[in-house]
Design a protein around this motif. Structure first.
Motif, PDB file in Angstrom:
ATOM      1  N   SER A 132      77.569  51.946   8.170  1.00 50.07           N
ATOM      2  CA  SER A 132      78.358  52.033   6.946  1.00 50.07           C
ATOM      3  C   SER A 132      77.552  52.669   5.821  1.00 50.07           C
ATOM      4  CB  SER A 132      78.835  50.636   6.535  1.00 50.07           C
ATOM      5  OG  SER A 132      79.570  50.019   7.571  1.00 50.07           O
ATOM      6  N   LEU A 133      76.283  52.307   5.730  1.00 53.33           N
ATOM      7  CA  LEU A 133      75.424  52.896   4.702  1.00 53.33           C
ATOM      8  C   LEU A 133      75.234  54.389   4.938  1.00 53.33           C
ATOM      9  CD1 LEU A 133      73.656  52.078   2.236  1.00 53.33           C
ATOM     10  CD2 LEU A 133      71.765  51.811   3.818  1.00 53.33           C
ATOM     11  N   TYR A 134      75.073  54.767   6.190  1.00 50.26           N
ATOM     12  CA  TYR A 134      74.910  56.179   6.537  1.00 50.26           C
ATOM     13  C   TYR A 134      76.180  56.975   6.243  1.00 50.26           C
ATOM     14  CZ  TYR A 134      73.889  60.232   9.526  1.00 50.26           C
ATOM     15  OH  TYR A 134      73.677  61.503  10.006  1.00 50.26           O
ATOM     16  N   GLN A 135      77.311  56.328   6.379  1.00 51.53           N
ATOM     17  CA  GLN A 135      78.587  56.994   6.140  1.00 51.53           C
ATOM     18  C   GLN A 135      78.758  57.381   4.672  1.00 51.53           C
ATOM     19  OE1 GLN A 135      81.839  54.664   7.595  1.00 51.53           O
ATOM     20  NE2 GLN A 135      83.400  56.135   6.969  1.00 51.53           N
ATOM     21  N   LEU A 136      78.151  56.645   3.767  1.00 47.92           N
ATOM     22  CA  LEU A 136      78.280  56.927   2.331  1.00 47.92           C
ATOM     23  C   LEU A 136      77.317  58.002   1.849  1.00 47.92           C
ATOM     24  CD1 LEU A 136      78.733  53.339   0.847  1.00 47.92           C
ATOM     25  CD2 LEU A 136      80.492  55.041   1.338  1.00 47.92           C
ATOM     26  N   LEU A 137      76.366  58.405   2.683  1.00 48.29           N
ATOM     27  CA  LEU A 137      75.399  59.429   2.271  1.00 48.29           C
ATOM     28  C   LEU A 137      76.073  60.797   2.286  1.00 48.29           C
ATOM     29  CD1 LEU A 137      71.946  58.515   3.870  1.00 48.29           C
ATOM     30  CD2 LEU A 137      72.504  58.747   1.473  1.00 48.29           C
ATOM     31  N   HIS A 138      76.531  61.197   1.141  1.00 48.69           N
ATOM     32  CA  HIS A 138      77.226  62.473   0.984  1.00 48.69           C
ATOM     33  C   HIS A 138      76.782  63.078  -0.342  1.00 48.69           C
ATOM     34  CE1 HIS A 138      80.565  65.341   0.464  1.00 48.69           C
ATOM     35  NE2 HIS A 138      80.654  65.302   1.773  1.00 48.69           N
ATOM     36  N   PRO A 139      76.750  64.391  -0.457  1.00 43.02           N
ATOM     37  CA  PRO A 139      76.311  64.987  -1.738  1.00 43.02           C
ATOM     38  C   PRO A 139      77.073  64.485  -2.952  1.00 43.02           C
ATOM     39  CG  PRO A 139      76.365  66.670  -0.044  1.00 43.02           C
ATOM     40  CD  PRO A 139      76.929  65.435   0.579  1.00 43.02           C
ATOM     41  N   ARG A 140      78.346  64.112  -2.789  1.00 44.26           N
ATOM     42  CA  ARG A 140      79.098  63.645  -3.951  1.00 44.26           C
ATOM     43  C   ARG A 140      78.592  62.313  -4.476  1.00 44.26           C
ATOM     44  NH1 ARG A 140      82.956  63.119   0.271  1.00 44.26           N
ATOM     45  NH2 ARG A 140      83.283  60.948   0.911  1.00 44.26           N
ATOM     46  N   ILE A 141      77.872  61.544  -3.638  1.00 42.58           N
ATOM     47  CA  ILE A 141      77.354  60.261  -4.108  1.00 42.58           C
ATOM     48  C   ILE A 141      76.279  60.463  -5.171  1.00 42.58           C
ATOM     49  CG2 ILE A 141      75.408  59.893  -2.536  1.00 42.58           C
ATOM     50  CD1 ILE A 141      78.097  57.318  -3.406  1.00 42.58           C
ATOM     51  N   LEU A 142      75.627  61.628  -5.177  1.00 42.56           N
ATOM     52  CA  LEU A 142      74.592  61.905  -6.167  1.00 42.56           C
ATOM     53  C   LEU A 142      75.168  62.228  -7.536  1.00 42.56           C
ATOM     54  CD1 LEU A 142      72.184  64.062  -3.983  1.00 42.56           C
ATOM     55  CD2 LEU A 142      72.064  61.629  -4.455  1.00 42.56           C
ATOM     56  N   TYR A 143      76.473  62.445  -7.598  1.00 44.57           N
ATOM     57  CA  TYR A 143      77.139  62.710  -8.873  1.00 44.57           C
ATOM     58  C   TYR A 143      77.969  61.529  -9.345  1.00 44.57           C
ATOM     59  CZ  TYR A 143      76.005  67.569  -7.704  1.00 44.57           C
ATOM     60  OH  TYR A 143      75.346  68.724  -7.378  1.00 44.57           O
ATOM     61  N   ALA A 144      77.977  60.445  -8.587  1.00 45.78           N
ATOM     62  CA  ALA A 144      78.804  59.288  -8.928  1.00 45.78           C
ATOM     63  C   ALA A 144      78.243  58.562 -10.142  1.00 45.78           C
ATOM     64  CB  ALA A 144      78.901  58.330  -7.740  1.00 45.78           C
ATOM     65  N   LYS A 145      79.130  57.826 -10.801  1.00 38.14           N
ATOM     66  CA  LYS A 145      78.731  57.097 -12.004  1.00 38.14           C
ATOM     67  C   LYS A 145      77.753  55.979 -11.678  1.00 38.14           C
ATOM     68  CE  LYS A 145      80.714  54.449 -15.840  1.00 38.14           C
ATOM     69  NZ  LYS A 145      81.975  53.918 -16.439  1.00 38.14           N
ATOM     70  N   HIS A 146      77.979  55.306 -10.568  1.00 36.84           N
ATOM     71  CA  HIS A 146      77.137  54.169 -10.173  1.00 36.84           C
ATOM     72  C   HIS A 146      76.176  54.581  -9.059  1.00 36.84           C
ATOM     73  CE1 HIS A 146      79.542  51.230 -12.488  1.00 36.84           C
ATOM     74  NE2 HIS A 146      80.568  52.004 -12.149  1.00 36.84           N
ATOM     75  N   ARG A 147      75.653  55.777  -9.148  1.00 40.10           N
ATOM     76  CA  ARG A 147      74.772  56.248  -8.085  1.00 40.10           C
ATOM     77  C   ARG A 147      73.464  55.472  -8.058  1.00 40.10           C
ATOM     78  NH1 ARG A 147      70.731  60.150  -8.863  1.00 40.10           N
ATOM     79  NH2 ARG A 147      70.154  60.439 -11.038  1.00 40.10           N
ATOM     80  N   THR A 148      73.012  54.985  -9.226  1.00 37.83           N
ATOM     81  CA  THR A 148      71.760  54.226  -9.268  1.00 37.83           C
ATOM     82  C   THR A 148      71.873  52.949  -8.445  1.00 37.83           C
ATOM     83  OG1 THR A 148      71.307  55.115 -11.467  1.00 37.83           O
ATOM     84  CG2 THR A 148      70.054  53.188 -10.781  1.00 37.83           C
ATOM     85  N   ARG A 149      73.025  52.292  -8.509  1.00 34.99           N
ATOM     86  CA  ARG A 149      73.237  51.077  -7.720  1.00 34.99           C
ATOM     87  C   ARG A 149      73.163  51.383  -6.228  1.00 34.99           C
ATOM     88  NH1 ARG A 149      76.130  46.229  -8.529  1.00 34.99           N
ATOM     89  NH2 ARG A 149      76.695  46.930 -10.611  1.00 34.99           N
ATOM     90  N   PHE A 150      73.780  52.494  -5.827  1.00 31.89           N
ATOM     91  CA  PHE A 150      73.753  52.849  -4.414  1.00 31.89           C
ATOM     92  C   PHE A 150      72.358  53.271  -3.970  1.00 31.89           C
ATOM     93  CE2 PHE A 150      73.956  56.228  -1.204  1.00 31.89           C
ATOM     94  CZ  PHE A 150      74.482  55.512  -0.146  1.00 31.89           C
ATOM     95  N   LEU A 151      71.643  54.030  -4.784  1.00 29.16           N
ATOM     96  CA  LEU A 151      70.299  54.464  -4.408  1.00 29.16           C
ATOM     97  C   LEU A 151      69.352  53.279  -4.289  1.00 29.16           C
ATOM     98  CD1 LEU A 151      69.899  57.701  -6.572  1.00 29.16           C
ATOM     99  CD2 LEU A 151      70.609  57.498  -4.182  1.00 29.16           C
ATOM    100  N   ARG A 152      69.513  52.304  -5.151  1.00 27.93           N
ATOM    101  CA  ARG A 152      68.674  51.101  -5.048  1.00 27.93           C
ATOM    102  C   ARG A 152      68.999  50.327  -3.775  1.00 27.93           C
ATOM    103  NH1 ARG A 152      69.437  49.556  -9.685  1.00 27.93           N
ATOM    104  NH2 ARG A 152      67.495  50.271 -10.629  1.00 27.93           N
ATOM    105  N   LEU A 153      70.281  50.224  -3.449  1.00 28.30           N
ATOM    106  CA  LEU A 153      70.682  49.557  -2.210  1.00 28.30           C
ATOM    107  C   LEU A 153      70.143  50.307  -0.998  1.00 28.30           C
ATOM    108  CD1 LEU A 153      72.422  47.553  -0.562  1.00 28.30           C
ATOM    109  CD2 LEU A 153      74.352  49.114  -0.897  1.00 28.30           C
ATOM    110  N   LEU A 154      70.195  51.625  -1.039  1.00 23.63           N
ATOM    111  CA  LEU A 154      69.682  52.435   0.068  1.00 23.63           C
ATOM    112  C   LEU A 154      68.185  52.237   0.247  1.00 23.63           C
ATOM    113  CD1 LEU A 154      70.263  54.702   2.163  1.00 23.63           C
ATOM    114  CD2 LEU A 154      69.768  56.340   0.338  1.00 23.63           C
ATOM    115  N   SER A 155      67.454  52.212  -0.853  1.00 21.81           N
ATOM    116  CA  SER A 155      66.004  52.042  -0.772  1.00 21.81           C
ATOM    117  C   SER A 155      65.620  50.668  -0.239  1.00 21.81           C
ATOM    118  CB  SER A 155      65.389  52.267  -2.160  1.00 21.81           C
ATOM    119  OG  SER A 155      64.010  52.018  -2.154  1.00 21.81           O
ATOM    120  N   LYS A 156      66.278  49.623  -0.729  1.00 18.36           N
ATOM    121  CA  LYS A 156      65.961  48.272  -0.262  1.00 18.36           C
ATOM    122  C   LYS A 156      66.291  48.098   1.217  1.00 18.36           C
ATOM    123  CE  LYS A 156      66.531  45.869  -4.696  1.00 18.36           C
ATOM    124  NZ  LYS A 156      67.329  44.850  -5.419  1.00 18.36           N
ATOM    125  N   SER A 157      67.381  48.701   1.646  1.00 20.95           N
ATOM    126  CA  SER A 157      67.807  48.525   3.033  1.00 20.95           C
ATOM    127  C   SER A 157      66.889  49.231   4.011  1.00 20.95           C
ATOM    128  CB  SER A 157      69.238  49.045   3.208  1.00 20.95           C
ATOM    129  OG  SER A 157      70.117  48.409   2.308  1.00 20.95           O
TER     130      SER A 157
END
Length: 426
Positions: A229-254
């Motif tokens: 599921s985490l891999y499925q969200l890795l898309h270039p548009r996620i880098l432009y999202a408003k809450h991208r910091t939350r996702f990047l932190r989740l990705l790093s911790k995981s």
């Protein structure tokens, strides 16, 4: 819900348009009710978690009765009726045979003699030593359980608006899961919300996956599809999202926090991160390269992605990595190579170029990249950093020049164009 309402005999004899309009009206009203109930629950920001929290009368809408302890033995929230019955039976078993005078023939049970004064004193002492059973509002567990049941009932209501669903997912992750007695009961709601938010690729999927991560990390939830599921969200548009910091932190911790990840999982994420660095903004590219560097150093079995070379004839190799599948076992990332790093070495941003050249070549003494520093980067922050660096360099008396990949044009059109000889730049 539409199917059940459409089969309702109440709508027989009406045209399909009328039935559809009535069903839509009912769905909107159900969604409004669900939204209002969730907003009421969102306003509850303080629930008693221990007995001391019940002493503060300012936290209650009405002043509760005072906590009294007449027996002097103190309250016991863990009072168990079965345990008290067992202790009473044990105390009766210790009495002497003289105190057992009467036998009930009907029930076949033994009872104590009421004519013995010492027996009455033993009964009174036994009653006084029993801990008092708290009423419902005096038990902090009941408060937490009532909040949990209220949320679970509200989340079963259909047609919750997406704007309220985002607030609910964030509130559940940050507050409710930490105090509810059975937080794993929310796993189904997070799973369904993630499946519904994946199609839109919005913040709903990110918030749902963050709630699942908390359940896995702190409450021992077994969710084998988490990394898929985490891999499925890795898309270039996620880098432009408003809450991208939350996702990047989740990705790093995981990824960084788990040292037991299989090699194929790490290799798949490294390939996808390098692809993001190629297609995303410079701020996202720096984060992707820093995280890839940390993963390669933590998992030495993935070093083959860096050192794998092409054939002996022309040095080329076929990239067998399949980026269109979301199943990490089918990406064939371990059979590929990180050729994207060679392309990123020629990136227009000098920081990305330097980081790509050093990625995978660091030794054991090189410290890991601090991922938190890369999460806060934006295009504006990178521009301001470069501007301040140039200004500070120019204050020392040296005239600094900004390097540009710009060549002045000679013609308005290209040389092979038919109008090239007619219009030339002076």
């Amino acid at each position: 819900m539409r199917k059940s309402l459409g089969n309702n005999p109440k709508f027989d004899g009406h045209s399909p348009d009328v039935v559809t309009a009535q069903i839509s009206k009912i769905e909107r009203s159900c969604g409004l009710v669900a939204e209002n109930i969730c907003r009421i629950l969102l306003s509850i920001d303080n629930v008693a978690q221990k007995k001391d929290d019940l002493q503060d009368e300012t936290k209650f809408l009405f002043t509760p009765p005072a906590l009294s302890d007449d027996s002097g033995t103190g309250f016991n929230e863990d009072f168990d009726d079965d345990a008290s019955v067992d202790s009473e039976a044990d105390s009766q078993a210790t009495l002497s045979s003289d105190e057992r005078e009467e036998i009930d023939d009907k029930g076949g049970s033994k009872r104590l003699s009421s004519s013995n004064p010492s027996n009455k004193g033993a009964k009174r002492a036994k009653t006084d030593s029993k801990p008092q059973k708290l009423i419902t509002w005096q038990q902090s567990y009941k408060h937490r359980n009532a909040l949990q049941e209220a949320w679970l009932s509200a989340l079963r209501l259909p047609n919750l608006p997406s704007r309220t669903q985002k607030l609910v997912l964030q509130h559940l992750s940050t507050y409710v899961l930490g105090i509810c007695p059975s937080p794993l009961r929310f796993a189904e709601y997070f799973t369904q919300s993630f499946k519904g938010g994946t199609s839109s690729g919005g913040i709903t999927a990110i918030l749902s996956l963050h709630g699942l991560f908390i359940l896995i990390l702190h409450h021992k939830l077994e969710y084998p599809q988490f990394y898929n599921s985490l891999y499925q969200l890795l898309h270039p548009r996620i880098l432009y999202a408003k809450h991208r910091t939350r996702f990047l932190r989740l990705l790093s911790k995981s990824l960084v926090g788990n040292t037991m990840l299989p090699a194929y999982v790490v290799a798949s994420f490294c390939k996808r991160l390098c692809r993001l660095a190629l297609a995303g903004p410079p701020s996202g590219g720096l984060f992707a390269l820093a995280l890839t560097s940390n993963l390669l150093r933590k998992h030495g079995e993935c070093a083959c992605l860096i050192h794998r070379s092409g054939n002996a004839e022309d040095g080329l190799m076929e990239d067998v990595f399949d980026e269109d599948v979301d199943d990490l076992t089918k990406t064939r990332a371990l059979e590929s190579s990180l050729w994207e790093l060679s392309a990123l070495e020629k990136h227009y941003h000098p920081a990305i170029s330097a980081l790509a050249k050093s990625c995978g070549t660091e030794d054991d003494k090189t410290p890991m990249h601090d991922i938190e520093d890369y999460m806060a980067l934006t295009y504006k922050s990178l521009f301001d950093q470069e501007r301040k660096r140039i200004e500070s360099y120019g204050k020392g008396g040296n005239k600094s020049k900004v390097a540009l990949t710009f060549q002045p044009p000679k013609n308005l059109f290209t040389d092979i164009d038919i109008f090239a000889s007619m219009m030339k730049c002076s």
